[in-house]
Design a protein around this motif. Structure first.
Motif, PDB file in Angstrom:
ATOM      1  N   GLY A   1       0.797  -1.216   0.000  1.00 21.67           N
ATOM      2  CA  GLY A   1       0.000   0.000   0.000  1.00 21.67           C
ATOM      3  C   GLY A   1       0.831   1.268   0.000  1.00 21.67           C
ATOM      4  N   TYR A   2       0.121   2.382   0.105  1.00 24.92           N
ATOM      5  CA  TYR A   2       0.735   3.706   0.071  1.00 24.92           C
ATOM      6  C   TYR A   2       1.679   3.918   1.250  1.00 24.92           C
ATOM      7  N   GLY A   3       2.862   4.488   0.939  1.00 22.23           N
ATOM      8  CA  GLY A   3       3.791   4.943   1.966  1.00 22.23           C
ATOM      9  C   GLY A   3       4.592   3.863   2.654  1.00 22.23           C
ATOM     10  N   GLU A   4       4.300   2.605   2.376  1.00 28.88           N
ATOM     11  CA  GLU A   4       4.993   1.507   3.061  1.00 28.88           C
ATOM     12  C   GLU A   4       5.921   0.791   2.083  1.00 28.88           C
ATOM     13  N   HIS A   5       6.186  -0.484   2.323  1.00 30.89           N
ATOM     14  CA  HIS A   5       7.100  -1.224   1.457  1.00 30.89           C
ATOM     15  C   HIS A   5       6.832  -2.716   1.614  1.00 30.89           C
TER      16      HIS A   5
ATOM     17  N   HIS B   1       8.963   4.274  -3.150  1.00 33.09           N
ATOM     18  CA  HIS B   1       8.657   3.581  -1.897  1.00 33.09           C
ATOM     19  C   HIS B   1       9.793   2.618  -1.544  1.00 33.09           C
ATOM     20  N   GLY B   2       9.967   2.397  -0.245  1.00 29.48           N
ATOM     21  CA  GLY B   2      10.932   1.399   0.207  1.00 29.48           C
ATOM     22  C   GLY B   2      12.313   1.631  -0.353  1.00 29.48           C
ATOM     23  N   ARG B   3      12.871   0.596  -0.960  1.00 28.95           N
ATOM     24  CA  ARG B   3      14.233   0.671  -1.500  1.00 28.95           C
ATOM     25  C   ARG B   3      14.264   0.966  -3.000  1.00 28.95           C
ATOM     26  N   SER B   4      13.117   1.252  -3.582  1.00 31.97           N
ATOM     27  CA  SER B   4      13.079   1.585  -5.006  1.00 31.97           C
ATOM     28  C   SER B   4      13.414   3.059  -5.229  1.00 31.97           C
TER      29      SER B   4
ATOM     30  N   ALA C   1       8.252   3.287  13.766  1.00 27.93           N
ATOM     31  CA  ALA C   1       9.714   3.258  13.875  1.00 27.93           C
ATOM     32  C   ALA C   1      10.405   2.864  12.568  1.00 27.93           C
ATOM     33  N   ASP C   2       9.645   2.497  11.550  1.00 22.63           N
ATOM     34  CA  ASP C   2      10.200   1.970  10.305  1.00 22.63           C
ATOM     35  C   ASP C   2      10.708   3.129   9.444  1.00 22.63           C
ATOM     36  N   GLU C   3      12.004   3.162   9.207  1.00 20.93           N
ATOM     37  CA  GLU C   3      12.599   4.262   8.443  1.00 20.93           C
ATOM     38  C   GLU C   3      12.273   4.188   6.956  1.00 20.93           C
ATOM     39  N   LEU C   4      11.820   3.033   6.480  1.00 17.88           N
ATOM     40  CA  LEU C   4      11.447   2.918   5.075  1.00 17.88           C
ATOM     41  C   LEU C   4       9.983   3.293   4.824  1.00 17.88           C
TER      42      LEU C   4
END
Length: 266
Positions: free
Chosen positions: A32-36, A62-65, A168-171
């Motif tokens: 979904g949006y904003g997550e990974h 998003h994420g590592r992309s 707490a998730d930095e990604l």
């Protein structure tokens, strides 16, 4: 877990992969949006334990992309990127049936994928999908400056550990939504509405009845239109937005694997 990098429509796309020794199907997990995609390790474990080779991209931005964070100007590009992931999966495991599982914004992407490539799919699973009537983009676009209202971790699940991990998730993106992405949401909601149903493709719809991010009634109109009224639905009392991370996720996982069994047996 393995990691792959693909050349996407607007930059590098990171893809997470999980596979059992002898898979019987392929599953694309669409976040979904904003997550990974890394947030879906538990779902991937359930699916691989049930014989699925799982591939899950981080969408552009998003994420590592690659890409500006949470900036999506055209969801058709994200669907095209997802199709590249499907080709990667099929190259690794030829001739296996393919299932797409999309959550929230990922449900919008998965629905559009099924409209464009439904003849290549065995089934579609939508969790809290952003389809049908979703009013948030219009409300935010009415402001001259988009309000900085991030997703509340408490809206995700009744499990406080889920909200704490998300915060707490930095990604994960914790800032405001961006105007081009909101405008793309509006256009793609209209595209899916006008894009017709998916015929006889089996569809499982999962939703929490206390989902305040993507309210159930709005999604229902979209699911019914997309499926032609033939969807299998599972509505979970008291559950919030992320049913794969909810306190009753064991029940949710069982519903998904039961549905997959019925599709693969047929």
């Amino acid at each position: 877990m393995t990691e792959h990098v693909l050349s996407g429509t607007r930059g590098a796309i990171a893809v997470h992969g999980w596979s059992p020794p002898r898979p019987r199907c392929l599953a694309l997990v669409v976040h979904g949006y904003g997550e990974h995609a890394g947030r879906y390790g538990e779902l991937a474990d359930v699916l691989t334990g049930h014989g699925a080779a799982v591939f899950a991209p981080d969408h552009m931005g998003h994420g590592r992309s690659a890409g500006e964070r949470v900036a999506i100007e055209d969801f058709e590009d994200v669907v095209t990127d997802l199709h590249a992931v499907a080709r990667l999966a099929r190259a690794a495991h030829p001739r296996l049936p393919l299932v797409v599982i999309g959550h929230s914004m990922g449900g919008l992407i998965a629905a559009r994928y099924a409209q464009r490539y439904g003849d290549t799919l065995a089934a579609l699973v939508l969790s809290g999908p952003v389809i049908g009537g979703w009013e948030l983009p219009g409300r935010l676009l009415a402001h001259e400056e988009i309000p900085a209202v991030p997703v509340s971790p408490a809206a995700l699940s009744r499990d406080p550990a889920v909200g704490a991990a998300y915060a707490a998730d930095e990604l994960v993106w914790h800032g405001p939504m961006k105007r081009p992405t909101l405008e793309a949401f509006v256009r793609t909601l209209e595209t899916v509405t006008e894009g017709g149903d998916i015929g006889t493709l089996p569809l499982l719809w999962l939703h929490g009845d206390d989902d305040r991010l993507v309210p159930l009634p709005g999604s229902r109109t979209g699911v019914e239109r997309l499926s032609g009224g033939a969807a299998t639905e599972r509505i979970y009392p008291g559950a919030r937005h992320e049913v794969f991370h909810e306190t009753n996720r064991g029940e949710v996982f069982a519903d998904v694997t039961r549905f997959l069994d019925s599709v693969l047996t047929a």
